[in-house]
Design an enzyme around this catalytic site. Structure first.
Site, PDB file in Angstrom:
ATOM      1  N   LYS A  68     -20.772  99.152 111.366  1.00  0.00           N
ATOM      2  CA  LYS A  68     -20.100  98.037 112.034  1.00  0.00           C
ATOM      3  C   LYS A  68     -20.849  96.716 111.920  1.00  0.00           C
ATOM      4  CE  LYS A  68     -17.082 100.446 115.147  1.00  0.00           C
ATOM      5  NZ  LYS A  68     -16.394 100.444 116.436  1.00  0.00           N
ATOM      6  N   LYS A 110     -13.247 106.325 107.346  1.00  0.00           N
ATOM      7  CA  LYS A 110     -12.393 106.898 108.384  1.00  0.00           C
ATOM      8  C   LYS A 110     -11.331 105.892 108.815  1.00  0.00           C
ATOM      9  CE  LYS A 110     -14.246 105.870 112.957  1.00  0.00           C
ATOM     10  NZ  LYS A 110     -12.964 105.447 113.538  1.00  0.00           N
ATOM     11  N   LYS A 139      -8.958 101.838 114.297  1.00  0.00           N
ATOM     12  CA  LYS A 139      -7.987 100.884 114.855  1.00  0.00           C
ATOM     13  C   LYS A 139      -8.451  99.452 114.730  1.00  0.00           C
ATOM     14  CE  LYS A 139      -8.963 102.526 119.343  1.00  0.00           C
ATOM     15  NZ  LYS A 139     -10.414 102.350 119.555  1.00  0.00           N
TER      16      LYS A 139
HETATM   17  P1  ATP Z   1     -12.983 101.166 116.457  1.00  0.00           P
HETATM   18  O1  ATP Z   1     -12.681 100.861 115.030  1.00  0.00           O
HETATM   19  O2  ATP Z   1     -12.803 100.004 117.373  1.00  0.00           O
HETATM   20  O3  ATP Z   1     -14.316 101.850 116.639  1.00  0.00           O
HETATM   21  P2  ATP Z   1     -11.730 103.754 116.516  1.00  0.00           P
HETATM   22  O4  ATP Z   1     -10.421 103.971 115.832  1.00  0.00           O
HETATM   23  O5  ATP Z   1     -12.963 104.272 115.859  1.00  0.00           O
HETATM   24  O6  ATP Z   1     -11.841 102.216 116.888  1.00  0.00           O
HETATM   25  P3  ATP Z   1     -12.709 104.623 119.096  1.00  0.00           P
HETATM   26  O7  ATP Z   1     -12.175 104.077 120.369  1.00  0.00           O
HETATM   27  O8  ATP Z   1     -14.033 104.160 118.606  1.00  0.00           O
HETATM   28  O9  ATP Z   1     -11.590 104.420 117.971  1.00  0.00           O
HETATM   29  O10 ATP Z   1     -12.756 106.214 119.220  1.00  0.00           O
HETATM   30  C1  ATP Z   1     -11.911 106.946 120.113  1.00  0.00           C
HETATM   31  C2  ATP Z   1     -11.904 108.411 119.744  1.00  0.00           C
HETATM   32  O11 ATP Z   1     -11.176 108.607 118.527  1.00  0.00           O
HETATM   33  C3  ATP Z   1     -13.305 108.983 119.485  1.00  0.00           C
HETATM   34  O12 ATP Z   1     -13.356 110.296 120.011  1.00  0.00           O
HETATM   35  C4  ATP Z   1     -13.400 109.022 117.992  1.00  0.00           C
HETATM   36  O13 ATP Z   1     -14.305 110.003 117.526  1.00  0.00           O
HETATM   37  C5  ATP Z   1     -11.973 109.354 117.617  1.00  0.00           C
HETATM   38  N1  ATP Z   1     -11.650 108.875 116.267  1.00  0.00           N
HETATM   39  C6  ATP Z   1     -11.748 107.589 115.831  1.00  0.00           C
HETATM   40  N2  ATP Z   1     -11.357 107.500 114.555  1.00  0.00           N
HETATM   41  C7  ATP Z   1     -11.006 108.764 114.171  1.00  0.00           C
HETATM   42  C8  ATP Z   1     -10.520 109.315 112.948  1.00  0.00           C
HETATM   43  N3  ATP Z   1     -10.342 108.548 111.876  1.00  0.00           N
HETATM   44  N4  ATP Z   1     -10.261 110.652 112.900  1.00  0.00           N
HETATM   45  C9  ATP Z   1     -10.456 111.433 113.989  1.00  0.00           C
HETATM   46  N5  ATP Z   1     -10.914 110.971 115.166  1.00  0.00           N
HETATM   47  C10 ATP Z   1     -11.191 109.650 115.267  1.00  0.00           C
HETATM   48 MG    MG Z   2     -14.847 103.930 116.708  1.00  0.00          MG
END
Ligand code: ATP
Ligand code: MG
Length: 328
Positions: A111, A192, A195
């Site tokens: 990040k 991965k 969002k």
């Molecule tokens: P950001 O990009 O802001 O970090 P994010 O999509 O990674 O957003 P988080 O809020 O950081 O979402 O994570 C929330 C939950 O979703 C965590 O348990 C994380 O491990 C899971 N998660 C995030 N991305 C994935 C993915 N691509 N596949 C499976 N689980 C995910």
């Molecule tokens: Mg995340």
């Protein structure tokens, strides 16, 4: 009895990765133990957030938890900043963690890479995450695969604190799904799905309308073969679509592999999109009902009150152990 804690950041619209890797598990775990699910707004502000958008995202994420099937009669749903002990214990965990161990965290590396300005909190993020979990003596933490390293650090910090000040924290276990623990980006299967990715085509949002889902899946990168089989090394993009399809339609990857033997990518993709649309449509309807209702705000208030009761008691114990004297 299991005590389950997990959080999701209101850093954008929830993706299919968040649902498959995290929220789907949350819904299943509600019947297995005491659950606390948290909209971790203090984590979201480790990167710049527009105040008005953040406000919307917090309510939107809470509504999505409920739309996905979190039952406020069974589980506690709360906003992190509503219980000030998260930030307080977060500081104490920063005082427990070492620079060296935070420097090894791959999320921070990913990040911060290429950014001109990086907030200090992005670096200390895992200390706050440890606090979120340890504050409630969680025994289990359902997360996606990308959070495994942060969970290991949480365990290390808990053990270090317990070793130094006496048994205070429960050592939590991660729960990571075997299939779907890491859903990949549609535009780049080596990253991965996230969002906060500025490229909208890289993820499917849980609120995307059917046409958009079809378009995004159609545009998803694949490979130059024309064979549908699961092979994460050689065929990461097709393997990702197979995983999504399997979980969206409650089938196994093996079933799909034999069903799509000899069938082209175009037909396959259109079926993947249909499966995702069928999964999301009922959720989107329930979401609309929740987001428009002030019942949502009542759920969050009750959740914060319940969580605070435990958190306040825990902090008294933690401060006493560390030698921080009470005010009166
Ligand atoms: P950001 O990009 O802001 O970090 P994010 O999509 O990674 O957003 P988080 O809020 O950081 O979402 O994570 C929330 C939950 O979703 C965590 O348990 C994380 O491990 C899971 N998660 C995030 N991305 C994935 C993915 N691509 N596949 C499976 N689980 C995910
Ligand atoms: Mg995340």
């Amino acid at each position: 009895k299991k005590k389950i804690f997990s959080g999701i950041q209101p850093s954008g619209l929830l993706t299919l990765g968040n649902y498959i890797g995290a929220m789907k598990q949350f819904v299943e775990l509600q019947d297995e133990g005491d659950c606390i699910f948290c909209v971790v707004d203090l984590h979201a502000i480790t990167v710049p957030q527009e105040p008005e958008l953040l406000r919307q995202n917090v309510r939107s994420l809470a509504a999505m938890f409920l739309a996905a099937g979190i039952d406020p009669q069974k589980a506690t749903l709360m906003v992190q900043s509503h219980v000030k002990e998260h930030a307080e214990l977060g500081w104490l965990m920063q005082c427990t963690a070492y620079m060296g161990e935070l420097e090894r965290m791959t999320q921070f590396k990913d990040k911060s890479e290429g950014k001109a300005a990086v907030n200090a909190s992005l670096f200390t993020y895992p200390a706050l995450m440890a606090a979120d979990i340890l504050l409630y003596d969680a025994t289990h933490v359902p997360v996606g695969d990308d959070q495994k390293q942060h969970l290991e650090l949480t365990r290390d910090l808990a053990q270090r604190f317990n070793g130094r000040f006496g048994e205070t924290f429960t050592i939590p276990e991660p729960i990571i799904p075997k299939v779907g623990g890491r859903i990949m980006s549609l535009d780049d299967p080596s990253k991965k799905m996230s969002k906060s990715n500025p490229n909208e085509g890289s993820f499917i949002s849980l609120l995307d309308e059917p046409k958009k889902i079809v378009r995004k899946v159609k545009r998803a990168v694949t490979d130059s073969e024309n064979q549908i089989r699961f092979d994460e090394q050689e065929k990461p993009a097709i393997s990702n679509l197979l995983t999504i399809y399997a979980l969206a339609s409650n089938q196994t990857i093996e079933q799909l592999e034999s069903q799509y033997d000899g069938i082209g990518y175009g037909a396959f993709k259109s079926d993947v999109a249909d499966a995702v649309v069928s999964l999301l449509e009922p959720m989107q309807q329930r979401y609309q009902e929740w987001i428009e209702s002030d019942e949502l705000d009542r759920v969050l208030l009750a959740g914060a009150e319940k969580a605070a009761e435990y958190a306040e008691q825990k902090m008294i114990e933690v401060k006493q152990r560390m030698g921080l004297i009470p005010r009166e």
